[in-house]
Design a protein around this motif. Structure first.
Motif, mmCIF file in Angstrom:
data_model
loop_
_atom_site.group_PDB
_atom_site.id
_atom_site.type_symbol
_atom_site.label_atom_id
_atom_site.label_comp_id
_atom_site.label_asym_id
_atom_site.label_seq_id
_atom_site.Cartn_x
_atom_site.Cartn_y
_atom_site.Cartn_z
ATOM 1 N N TRP A 46 38.563 41.563 30.642
ATOM 2 C CA TRP A 46 37.999 41.218 31.938
ATOM 3 C C TRP A 46 37.521 42.497 32.608
ATOM 4 O O TRP A 46 38.117 43.563 32.427
ATOM 5 C CB TRP A 46 39.046 40.542 32.817
ATOM 6 C CG TRP A 46 39.486 39.211 32.295
ATOM 7 C CD1 TRP A 46 40.522 38.972 31.432
ATOM 8 C CD2 TRP A 46 38.911 37.947 32.584
ATOM 9 N NE1 TRP A 46 40.617 37.633 31.181
ATOM 10 C CE2 TRP A 46 39.638 36.968 31.881
ATOM 11 C CE3 TRP A 46 37.837 37.538 33.395
ATOM 12 C CZ2 TRP A 46 39.339 35.620 31.938
ATOM 13 C CZ3 TRP A 46 37.539 36.183 33.452
ATOM 14 C CH2 TRP A 46 38.284 35.240 32.729
ATOM 15 N N LYS A 51 27.881 42.344 41.977
ATOM 16 C CA LYS A 51 26.808 41.412 41.631
ATOM 17 C C LYS A 51 25.467 42.110 41.480
ATOM 18 O O LYS A 51 24.619 41.676 40.705
ATOM 19 C CB LYS A 51 26.703 40.319 42.694
ATOM 20 C CG LYS A 51 27.861 39.364 42.666
ATOM 21 C CD LYS A 51 27.743 38.309 43.742
ATOM 22 C CE LYS A 51 28.956 37.382 43.654
ATOM 23 N NZ LYS A 51 28.981 36.407 44.734
ATOM 24 N N LEU A 87 29.363 35.995 33.159
ATOM 25 C CA LEU A 87 29.847 35.978 34.530
ATOM 26 C C LEU A 87 30.991 34.984 34.628
ATOM 27 O O LEU A 87 31.012 33.974 33.916
ATOM 28 C CB LEU A 87 28.730 35.542 35.488
ATOM 29 C CG LEU A 87 27.456 36.382 35.492
ATOM 30 C CD1 LEU A 87 26.442 35.768 36.462
ATOM 31 C CD2 LEU A 87 27.751 37.824 35.865
ATOM 32 N N SER A 88 31.938 35.249 35.527
ATOM 33 C CA SER A 88 33.043 34.322 35.763
ATOM 34 C C SER A 88 33.296 34.222 37.258
ATOM 35 O O SER A 88 33.260 35.229 37.968
ATOM 36 C CB SER A 88 34.310 34.804 35.053
ATOM 37 O OG SER A 88 35.405 33.975 35.393
ATOM 38 N N ASP A 89 33.574 33.011 37.707
ATOM 39 C CA ASP A 89 33.928 32.774 39.110
ATOM 40 C C ASP A 89 35.395 32.380 39.235
ATOM 41 O O ASP A 89 35.777 31.711 40.187
ATOM 42 C CB ASP A 89 33.037 31.673 39.698
ATOM 43 C CG ASP A 89 31.582 32.114 39.786
ATOM 44 O OD1 ASP A 89 31.341 33.293 40.078
ATOM 45 O OD2 ASP A 89 30.694 31.276 39.537
ATOM 46 N N ASP A 90 36.217 32.803 38.298
ATOM 47 C CA ASP A 90 37.630 32.447 38.256
ATOM 48 C C ASP A 90 38.406 33.256 39.308
ATOM 49 O O ASP A 90 38.817 34.389 39.081
ATOM 50 C CB ASP A 90 38.181 32.726 36.850
ATOM 51 C CG ASP A 90 39.593 32.246 36.641
ATOM 52 O OD1 ASP A 90 40.345 32.093 37.625
ATOM 53 O OD2 ASP A 90 39.964 32.055 35.461
ATOM 54 N N ARG A 91 38.595 32.659 40.481
ATOM 55 C CA ARG A 91 39.271 33.346 41.589
ATOM 56 C C ARG A 91 40.742 33.638 41.270
ATOM 57 O O ARG A 91 41.281 34.659 41.683
ATOM 58 C CB ARG A 91 39.171 32.530 42.884
ATOM 59 C CG ARG A 91 37.758 32.381 43.430
ATOM 60 C CD ARG A 91 37.076 33.675 43.710
ATOM 61 N NE ARG A 91 37.699 34.444 44.777
ATOM 62 C CZ ARG A 91 37.246 35.583 45.244
ATOM 63 N NH1 ARG A 91 36.145 36.099 44.760
ATOM 64 N NH2 ARG A 91 37.873 36.227 46.207
ATOM 65 N N LEU A 94 40.754 36.727 39.237
ATOM 66 C CA LEU A 94 40.477 37.869 40.101
ATOM 67 C C LEU A 94 41.722 38.250 40.901
ATOM 68 O O LEU A 94 42.052 39.426 41.011
ATOM 69 C CB LEU A 94 39.305 37.568 41.037
ATOM 70 C CG LEU A 94 38.897 38.715 41.960
ATOM 71 C CD1 LEU A 94 38.457 39.949 41.168
ATOM 72 C CD2 LEU A 94 37.789 38.260 42.895
ATOM 73 N N GLN A 111 37.774 40.085 49.424
ATOM 74 C CA GLN A 111 36.900 39.079 50.038
ATOM 75 C C GLN A 111 35.434 39.512 50.050
ATOM 76 O O GLN A 111 34.573 38.776 50.525
ATOM 77 C CB GLN A 111 37.375 38.782 51.465
ATOM 78 C CG GLN A 111 38.821 38.343 51.566
ATOM 79 C CD GLN A 111 39.211 37.278 50.541
ATOM 80 O OE1 GLN A 111 38.500 36.298 50.353
ATOM 81 N NE2 GLN A 111 40.324 37.489 49.852
ATOM 82 N N GLU A 113 31.747 39.908 49.317
ATOM 83 C CA GLU A 113 30.791 38.963 48.702
ATOM 84 C C GLU A 113 30.119 39.528 47.452
ATOM 85 O O GLU A 113 29.533 38.776 46.679
ATOM 86 C CB GLU A 113 29.725 38.559 49.727
ATOM 87 C CG GLU A 113 30.272 37.754 50.888
ATOM 88 C CD GLU A 113 30.756 36.358 50.473
ATOM 89 O OE1 GLU A 113 30.096 35.730 49.626
ATOM 90 O OE2 GLU A 113 31.807 35.941 50.985
ATOM 91 N N GLN A 116 31.934 40.646 41.438
ATOM 92 C CA GLN A 116 31.599 39.782 40.309
ATOM 93 C C GLN A 116 32.582 40.054 39.169
ATOM 94 O O GLN A 116 32.719 41.184 38.718
ATOM 95 C CB GLN A 116 30.174 40.031 39.817
ATOM 96 C CG GLN A 116 29.777 39.167 38.645
ATOM 97 C CD GLN A 116 29.824 37.680 38.970
ATOM 98 O OE1 GLN A 116 29.064 37.198 39.804
ATOM 99 N NE2 GLN A 116 30.723 36.945 38.332
ATOM 100 N N ARG A 119 33.771 38.144 32.086
ATOM 101 C CA ARG A 119 34.686 37.754 31.005
ATOM 102 C C ARG A 119 34.046 38.141 29.676
ATOM 103 O O ARG A 119 32.901 37.790 29.396
ATOM 104 C CB ARG A 119 34.913 36.244 31.045
ATOM 105 C CG ARG A 119 35.949 35.788 30.016
ATOM 106 C CD ARG A 119 36.045 34.274 29.952
ATOM 107 N NE ARG A 119 34.910 33.773 29.197
ATOM 108 C CZ ARG A 119 34.128 32.774 29.589
ATOM 109 N NH1 ARG A 119 34.338 32.161 30.737
ATOM 110 N NH2 ARG A 119 33.116 32.386 28.859
#
Length: 160
Positions: A46, A51, A87-91, A94, A111, A113, A116, A119
């Motif tokens: 990871w 971004k 890309l991963s949006d796995d909060r 994170l 927090q 924005e 990014q 994975r």
């Protein structure tokens, strides 16, 4: 334990002790320094990035073939790792990975924005496992006395 199991264990245990390497897409010769977080149980690495980086923007359309190169004489590991970077949006992931080093890059902390998560699903690794820097010195000195080539460790390939 088989040689393969020993190689897998050696790879993950040593990789876990190394903090960073050079990451990039195989379609592009440009590699950038990145800190990785090893996850042996899933065969993943990871990365936390921004971004706006070239690497993150190039993954917007989906995962791509990538390479991560690590080398640490002290840990006795040199490796070229191939796989798919996405890309991963796995909060939750994170949250698990977040630390003071990552926080230093983002003005608004976790927090922010611009954070990014990436994975990297490993496919293959070419590995050189050595005895580390003291072993290297010993092997060179021994070769001068005996006339034999130094034993620089193991070279193997792993598939994941």
């Amino acid at each position: 334990m088989t040689d393969h199991d020993d190689h897998v264990e050696k790879f993950w245990s040593r990789l876990g002790g190394i903090n960073s390497g050079m990451l990039g897409l195989t379609e592009d010769a440009r590699l950038v320094p990145m800190s990785h977080y090893a996850e042996a149980e899933t065969g993943r690495l990871w990365f936390i990035t921004a971004k706006g980086t070239d690497l993150a923007r190039s993954l917007a359309a989906g995962g791509k073939d990538a390479v991560h190169v690590v080398g640490d004489e002290g840990k006795g590991l040199f490796a070229r790792i191939h796989g798919t970077l996405a890309l991963s949006d796995d909060r939750a992931k994170l949250d698990e990975l977040w630390n003071a080093v990552a926080a230093s890059w983002f003005e608004d902390g976790q927090q922010d924005e611009d954070i990014q998560l990436l994975r990297f699903d490993l496919a293959e690794a070419e590995v050189w496992a050595t005895g580390g820097s003291l072993s290297f010195i010993y092997q060179i000195a021994k070769s001068k006395v005996t006339g034999n080539k130094p034993d620089m460790g193991e070279h193997f390939t792993l598939s994941f």
